[in-house]
Design a protein around this motif. Structure first.
Motif, PDB file in Angstrom:
ATOM      1  N   ASP A  34       0.804  -1.227  -0.007  1.00 39.65           N
ATOM      2  CA  ASP A  34      -0.046   0.009  -0.089  1.00 39.65           C
ATOM      3  C   ASP A  34       0.921   1.244   0.025  1.00 39.65           C
ATOM      4  O   ASP A  34       0.451   2.266  -0.754  1.00 39.65           O
ATOM      5  CB  ASP A  34      -1.127  -0.040   1.291  1.00 39.65           C
ATOM      6  N   ALA A  35       2.027   1.245   0.627  1.00 41.72           N
ATOM      7  CA  ALA A  35       2.721   2.569   1.013  1.00 41.72           C
ATOM      8  C   ALA A  35       3.327   2.974  -0.553  1.00 41.72           C
ATOM      9  O   ALA A  35       3.439   4.288  -0.579  1.00 41.72           O
ATOM     10  CB  ALA A  35       3.756   2.526   1.867  1.00 41.72           C
ATOM     11  N   THR A  36       3.706   1.839  -1.142  1.00 40.52           N
ATOM     12  CA  THR A  36       4.253   2.567  -2.603  1.00 40.52           C
ATOM     13  C   THR A  36       3.066   2.211  -3.762  1.00 40.52           C
ATOM     14  O   THR A  36       3.294   2.822  -4.717  1.00 40.52           O
ATOM     15  CB  THR A  36       5.387   1.498  -2.869  1.00 40.52           C
ATOM     16  N   GLY A  37       2.257   1.238  -3.433  1.00 40.57           N
ATOM     17  CA  GLY A  37       1.284   1.011  -4.473  1.00 40.57           C
ATOM     18  C   GLY A  37       0.315   1.938  -4.832  1.00 40.57           C
ATOM     19  O   GLY A  37       0.018   1.996  -6.031  1.00 40.57           O
ATOM     20  N   SER A 116       7.021  -3.388  -6.001  1.00 43.28           N
ATOM     21  CA  SER A 116       7.592  -1.946  -5.408  1.00 43.28           C
ATOM     22  C   SER A 116       7.666  -1.901  -4.138  1.00 43.28           C
ATOM     23  O   SER A 116       7.325  -1.044  -3.210  1.00 43.28           O
ATOM     24  CB  SER A 116       6.446  -1.019  -5.765  1.00 43.28           C
ATOM     25  N   ASP A 117       8.788  -2.779  -3.446  1.00 45.65           N
ATOM     26  CA  ASP A 117       9.752  -2.643  -2.267  1.00 45.65           C
ATOM     27  C   ASP A 117      10.805  -3.646  -2.435  1.00 45.65           C
ATOM     28  O   ASP A 117      11.060  -4.508  -3.242  1.00 45.65           O
ATOM     29  CB  ASP A 117       8.524  -3.638  -1.344  1.00 45.65           C
ATOM     30  N   SER A 118      11.523  -2.778  -1.530  1.00 50.57           N
ATOM     31  CA  SER A 118      13.098  -3.386  -1.798  1.00 50.57           C
ATOM     32  C   SER A 118      13.614  -4.576  -1.199  1.00 50.57           C
ATOM     33  O   SER A 118      14.394  -5.375  -1.622  1.00 50.57           O
ATOM     34  CB  SER A 118      13.933  -2.278  -0.982  1.00 50.57           C
ATOM     35  N   HIS A 119      12.458  -5.397  -0.455  1.00 49.69           N
ATOM     36  CA  HIS A 119      12.642  -6.601  -0.049  1.00 49.69           C
ATOM     37  C   HIS A 119      11.874  -7.828  -0.831  1.00 49.69           C
ATOM     38  O   HIS A 119      11.908  -8.838  -0.485  1.00 49.69           O
ATOM     39  CB  HIS A 119      12.367  -6.778   1.537  1.00 49.69           C
ATOM     40  N   THR A 120      11.317  -7.363  -1.921  1.00 50.95           N
ATOM     41  CA  THR A 120      11.138  -8.279  -2.943  1.00 50.95           C
ATOM     42  C   THR A 120      12.145  -9.476  -3.384  1.00 50.95           C
ATOM     43  O   THR A 120      11.430 -10.698  -3.368  1.00 50.95           O
ATOM     44  CB  THR A 120      10.556  -7.371  -4.230  1.00 50.95           C
ATOM     45  N   ASN A 376      15.370  -5.916   9.467  1.00 52.39           N
ATOM     46  CA  ASN A 376      16.479  -5.928   8.486  1.00 52.39           C
ATOM     47  C   ASN A 376      17.279  -4.430   8.432  1.00 52.39           C
ATOM     48  O   ASN A 376      18.328  -4.250   7.733  1.00 52.39           O
ATOM     49  CB  ASN A 376      16.192  -6.364   6.952  1.00 52.39           C
ATOM     50  N   ARG A 377      16.376  -3.566   9.292  1.00 48.24           N
ATOM     51  CA  ARG A 377      17.115  -2.222   9.094  1.00 48.24           C
ATOM     52  C   ARG A 377      17.130  -1.344  10.372  1.00 48.24           C
ATOM     53  O   ARG A 377      16.123  -1.278  10.924  1.00 48.24           O
ATOM     54  CB  ARG A 377      16.407  -1.458   7.973  1.00 48.24           C
ATOM     55  N   ASN A 378      18.218  -0.903  10.555  1.00 46.85           N
ATOM     56  CA  ASN A 378      18.445  -0.322  11.754  1.00 46.85           C
ATOM     57  C   ASN A 378      18.894   1.105  11.643  1.00 46.85           C
ATOM     58  O   ASN A 378      19.901   1.750  12.349  1.00 46.85           O
ATOM     59  CB  ASN A 378      19.305  -1.073  12.995  1.00 46.85           C
ATOM     60  N   GLY A 381      16.865   6.531  13.685  1.00 44.89           N
ATOM     61  CA  GLY A 381      15.462   7.203  13.723  1.00 44.89           C
ATOM     62  C   GLY A 381      14.480   6.397  12.832  1.00 44.89           C
ATOM     63  O   GLY A 381      13.111   6.631  13.028  1.00 44.89           O
ATOM     64  N   ARG A 382      14.605   5.541  12.167  1.00 41.82           N
ATOM     65  CA  ARG A 382      13.753   4.530  11.662  1.00 41.82           C
ATOM     66  C   ARG A 382      12.509   3.971  12.267  1.00 41.82           C
ATOM     67  O   ARG A 382      11.398   3.591  12.173  1.00 41.82           O
ATOM     68  CB  ARG A 382      14.283   3.408  10.757  1.00 41.82           C
ATOM     69  N   SER A 383      13.069   3.681  13.729  1.00 42.75           N
ATOM     70  CA  SER A 383      11.989   3.071  14.851  1.00 42.75           C
ATOM     71  C   SER A 383      10.824   4.268  15.303  1.00 42.75           C
ATOM     72  O   SER A 383      10.194   3.739  15.947  1.00 42.75           O
ATOM     73  CB  SER A 383      12.696   2.525  15.827  1.00 42.75           C
ATOM     74  N   TYR A 491       0.981  10.251   3.810  1.00 43.27           N
ATOM     75  CA  TYR A 491       0.832  11.415   3.034  1.00 43.27           C
ATOM     76  C   TYR A 491       1.450  10.865   1.610  1.00 43.27           C
ATOM     77  O   TYR A 491       1.599  11.658   0.702  1.00 43.27           O
ATOM     78  CB  TYR A 491       1.681  12.868   3.251  1.00 43.27           C
ATOM     79  N   ARG A 492       1.725   9.618   1.536  1.00 42.82           N
ATOM     80  CA  ARG A 492       2.302   8.919   0.210  1.00 42.82           C
ATOM     81  C   ARG A 492       1.399   9.370  -1.024  1.00 42.82           C
ATOM     82  O   ARG A 492       2.015   9.427  -2.211  1.00 42.82           O
ATOM     83  CB  ARG A 492       2.433   7.571   0.379  1.00 42.82           C
ATOM     84  N   SER A 493       0.162   9.568  -0.886  1.00 40.48           N
ATOM     85  CA  SER A 493      -0.582   9.738  -2.358  1.00 40.48           C
ATOM     86  C   SER A 493      -0.883  11.144  -2.520  1.00 40.48           C
ATOM     87  O   SER A 493      -1.596  11.711  -3.399  1.00 40.48           O
ATOM     88  CB  SER A 493      -1.844   9.074  -1.851  1.00 40.48           C
ATOM     89  N   GLY A 535      18.724   1.649   0.707  1.00 39.06           N
ATOM     90  CA  GLY A 535      17.422   1.323   1.501  1.00 39.06           C
ATOM     91  C   GLY A 535      16.167   1.146   0.639  1.00 39.06           C
ATOM     92  O   GLY A 535      16.047   0.432  -0.309  1.00 39.06           O
ATOM     93  N   SER A 536      15.015   1.809   1.243  1.00 42.90           N
ATOM     94  CA  SER A 536      13.916   1.658   0.717  1.00 42.90           C
ATOM     95  C   SER A 536      13.656   1.721  -0.836  1.00 42.90           C
ATOM     96  O   SER A 536      14.625   2.664  -1.258  1.00 42.90           O
ATOM     97  CB  SER A 536      12.943   2.170   1.357  1.00 42.90           C
ATOM     98  N   SER A 537      12.810   1.228  -1.562  1.00 42.76           N
ATOM     99  CA  SER A 537      12.506   1.386  -2.914  1.00 42.76           C
ATOM    100  C   SER A 537      11.667   2.661  -3.138  1.00 42.76           C
ATOM    101  O   SER A 537      11.398   3.011  -4.417  1.00 42.76           O
ATOM    102  CB  SER A 537      11.899   0.387  -3.667  1.00 42.76           C
ATOM    103  N   ARG A 538      11.105   3.364  -2.126  1.00 39.12           N
ATOM    104  CA  ARG A 538      10.121   4.476  -2.294  1.00 39.12           C
ATOM    105  C   ARG A 538      10.695   5.426  -3.446  1.00 39.12           C
ATOM    106  O   ARG A 538      11.634   6.209  -3.249  1.00 39.12           O
ATOM    107  CB  ARG A 538       9.971   4.999  -1.044  1.00 39.12           C
ATOM    108  N   GLU A 539       9.613   5.525  -4.655  1.00 38.67           N
ATOM    109  CA  GLU A 539      10.120   6.377  -5.348  1.00 38.67           C
ATOM    110  C   GLU A 539       9.812   7.791  -4.844  1.00 38.67           C
ATOM    111  O   GLU A 539      10.415   8.976  -5.640  1.00 38.67           O
ATOM    112  CB  GLU A 539       9.192   6.109  -6.817  1.00 38.67           C
TER     113      GLU A 539
HETATM  114  C1  MIC Z   1      11.085  -0.534   4.026  1.00 40.36           C
HETATM  115  O1  MIC Z   1      11.332  -1.293   4.568  1.00 40.36           O
HETATM  116  O2  MIC Z   1      11.826   0.691   4.181  1.00 40.36           O
HETATM  117  C2  MIC Z   1       9.884  -0.264   3.022  1.00 40.36           C
HETATM  118  C3  MIC Z   1       8.930   0.777   3.808  1.00 40.36           C
HETATM  119  O3  MIC Z   1       9.185  -1.590   3.078  1.00 40.36           O
HETATM  120  C4  MIC Z   1      10.176   0.208   1.623  1.00 40.36           C
HETATM  121  C5  MIC Z   1       8.976   0.490   1.117  1.00 40.36           C
HETATM  122  C6  MIC Z   1       8.128   2.051   1.230  1.00 40.36           C
HETATM  123  O4  MIC Z   1       8.882   2.857   1.322  1.00 40.36           O
HETATM  124  O5  MIC Z   1       6.895   2.029   1.260  1.00 40.36           O
HETATM  125  C7  MIC Z   1      10.991  -0.557   0.859  1.00 40.36           C
HETATM  126  O6  MIC Z   1      11.739  -1.327   1.587  1.00 40.36           O
HETATM  127  O7  MIC Z   1      11.045  -0.426  -0.303  1.00 40.36           O
END
Ligand code: MIC
Ligand code: SF4
Length: 640
Positions: A34-37, A116-120, A376-378, A381-383, A491-493, A535-539
């Motif tokens: 949903d967040a990238t979808g 649309s996610d980097s952990h695909t 998988n990510r530390n 501030g991500r937490s 606010y992604r959309s 990190g993330s794939s977020r465009e």
């Molecule tokens: C992430 O682990 O950082 C995310 C949130 O799954 C992102 C995708 C996103 O930004 O919605 C990712 O890994 O691509």
């Protein structure tokens, strides 16, 4: 041939399969979350696409499931109606984390999956070439367009032996991170092989493939063998199995040997998945919080291990323990097999089967708190807590720390190792996956809440750059730094709104300064160090800067997905020919020169007006990428 060549050559649609050259491949399956979808489908619509052309496309709702305000639920409804309209499978909120559910219910050896996610790449555990990309690339592939990547270098990871009790698949991938680090692996695919592979189940392989993302490799893949067949049979999908192995004389660019029997419990320490220490070195460190779950470690096996460790215990008084299993299948099975009850009785706070804590959506630690996580990510501030200290460990080590309140070596406890074997049959319950219905395809009215905007439109690349170096940042800047997630994710959309938070935690004056420049006809430039866009794939980390008028990012190096996203949104990724030039640049410098006309030259020379010095920048793009960036991005390029 190696496995990678077999699958890629089988899907080759454009270009010649020559290492380092751009190739276009057919994508069999796509996944979005949903967040990238939402943006991926908004772009699917903006591209004027009418139907999906993949064998299978699935839309998951797993990221923004904490619905504070109307925005997230409106997005879910948009996604549901889009899925109905275009014939996409829709995995409803609560059904689980996209990568876990996809592995269980849809992943197919030998197929290509774009998500649309980097952990695909988690799908590599089942023998798929599974790649993470920006939403726009996924939209194009859903419509039948090729996905473009560089014909990769392939490293063989030759596994021997078997893991000892208390050493976990997570420790294998942390060992890999120790060897390869988090940068400098662009254009590489990791192919696991060797006798040791046979000792790993599909979910364990998936853990290892999942965190290849942290190394920045394009993807990781395991062979499809008898173990894969058993897994698919247990998921009642035996028909999806095909054998996939490397030829005996297969060639590799590098071979890395790992003896599984020598793997020790490891931890990634703050603030990078590449800062590896042994658990022994951290022994005795007090812990405030333990979080078990995420797309890395939330399978039936992982949860059963945790349930068994917690059985008959109460978690330490100083610890708050959160557990989020990866899917409803996992929840229903650990309920049946008793682990769920043990977790709850021990004092675990049971969380929704979703991304949740992993992305800082909730369950943020106390200020300065130590949080032990199986994710998988530390990144800092991500937490959701800026000064929290997040450590990444296996479920085994996390569960022990929850019991003892500190990092504890298994051999110092009287807990015996819970041996969990893979089930002969998984419990199949797909009733939260809405399947395409021919009566609705082409007919369903699409629901659009007030927060759902249109994808922003860019102008063509300017002929001359009238640039200002608007921000200078350091090495290993992640897409979390560029476009924060957590509470901002909703606010992604709505790109104008989300753009207010670009670089929020590095310099919150950036958006206003950039927007002012844009309105004054000044082009914004970002300057960065090594490995920009980890990190993330977020465009959105490209789309929102585009909206703010950023025309180029100049860095010492880029990560793959983010560089592709920059091009897709008409921002030129430029690499310093001479890294020392980076030091001479200062925020506020005026940078000028011919722009669009230099792109085909492969090198761009610009002038720093303050020092009157020339800066030589590499612009190594394929012809297709040059045309996209000059057009102002992939949307402009496609919808001419
Ligand atoms: C992430 O682990 O950082 C995310 C949130 O799954 C992102 C995708 C996103 O930004 O919605 C990712 O890994 O691509
Ligand atoms: Fe979700 Fe975390 Fe996995 Fe990203 S890394 S898909 S936020 S569980």
């Amino acid at each position: 041939m190696n496995i990678v060549e077999k699958v890629l050559k089988n899907h080759l649609k454009k270009g010649e399969y020559v290492k380092g050259k751009e190739i276009g491949i057919r994508i069999d399956q796509t996944l979005t979350q949903d967040a990238t979808g939402t943006m991926a489908y908004l772009q699917f619509e903006a591209l004027g696409l009418k139907e999906i052309k993949t064998d299978l496309s699935v839309s998951y709702v797993d990221h923004n499931t904490v619905q504070v305000g109307f925005e997230n639920n409106d997005d879910h409804l948009y996604l549901k109606t889009i899925a109905e309209r275009y014939g996409i499978f829709y995995s409803r909120a609560g059904n689980g984390i996209c990568h876990q559910v996809h592995l269980e219910r849809f992943g197919k050896p030998g197929a290509t999956l774009l998500g649309s996610d980097s952990h695909t790449p988690t799908g590599g555990g089942i023998g798929q070439i599974a790649i993470g990309a920006g939403g726009l690339d996924v939209a194009v592939s859903m419509g039948g367009g090729n996905f473009y990547l560089t014909a990769p270098k392939v490293y063989k990871i030759n596994l021997t032996g078997a893991l000892k009790p208390w050493s976990s698949a997570k420790d294998v991938v942390l060992e890999m991170l120790k060897l390869l680090g988090t940068k400098g692996n662009v254009g590489v695919i990791l192919e696991y092989g060797g006798e040791g592979v046979k000792s790993l189940s599909v979910p364990q392989r998936a853990v290892i493939a999942n965190m290849g993302a942290e190394m920045g490799v394009t993807t990781s893949i395991f062979p499809s063998d008898e173990i894969t067949k058993q897994f698919l049979t247990a998921q009642k999908r035996a028909r999806d199995w095909t054998e996939l192995t490397a030829d005996k004389d297969a060639h590799y660019d590098r071979i890395i040997d790992i003896d599984l029997s020598k793997i020790e419990p490891l931890a990634a320490t703050p603030h990078s998945p590449g800062n590896i220490k042994t658990v022994k070195e951290l022994e005795g460190m007090a812990v405030d919080q333990v979080c078990i779950g995420s797309c890395t470690n939330s399978s039936y096996r992982d949860m059963m291990i945790v349930g068994n460790i917690l059985k008959g215990k109460t978690i330490a008084e100083n610890v708050s323990l959160g557990i989020a299993p990866g899917s409803r299948q996992v929840i229903e099975m650990i309920d049946r097999d008793g682990a769920l009850g043990s977790m709850i009785a021990a004092g675990a706070r049971f969380m929704e089967s979703a991304c949740g804590f992993c992305i800082g959506n909730h369950f943020s630690p106390k200020s300065g708190g130590v949080s032990l996580r199986t994710s998988n990510r530390n990144f800092e501030g991500r937490s959701g807590t800026k000064d929290a200290q997040v450590y990444l460990v296996s479920p085994e080590i996390a569960a022990l720390a929850a019991v003892y309140g500190k990092i504890t070596l298994p051999e110092k406890t009287n807990i015996s190792y819970p041996h969990i074997s893979e089930p002969e049959e998984f419990l199949i319950d797909d009733n939260m996956i809405i399947k395409p219905d021919v009566k609705k395809i082409g007919n369903t009215e699409i629901s659009r809440g007030p927060n759902i905007g249109k994808p922003p439109v860019n102008e063509a690349m300017p002929a001359r750059l009238n640039g200002e170096l608007t921000i200078k940042v350091g090495d290993k800047i992640t897409t979390d730094h560029i476009m924060p997630a957590g509470s901002r994710l909703k606010y992604r959309s709505n790109v104008p709104k989300y753009a207010e938070f670009v670089f929020e935690n590095l310099d919150n004056t950036f958006p206003a300064r950039a927007l002012k420049n844009k309105n004054d006809g000044v082009h914004n430039i970002i300057v960065a160090g090594e490995s920009y866009g980890q990190g993330s794939s977020r465009e959105h980390a490209a789309m929102c800067p585009m909206y703010l008028g950023v025309k180029a990012v100049i860095a010492k190096s880029f990560e793959r997905i983010h560089a592709a996203n920059l091009i897709n949104f008409g921002i030129l990724p430029l690499v310093f020919e001479n890294a020392a030039d980076c030091d001479a640049l200062e925020q506020g410098d005026k940078i000028t020169g011919d722009f669009a006309s230099q792109v085909p030259l492969g090198k761009i020379v610009l002038t720093n007006e303050r020092t009157d010095k020339k800066i030589s920048l590499l612009c190594e793009l394929s012809k297709r990428q040059q045309e996209i960036v000059v057009a102002g991005g992939l949307l402009n390029y496609t919808v001419k």
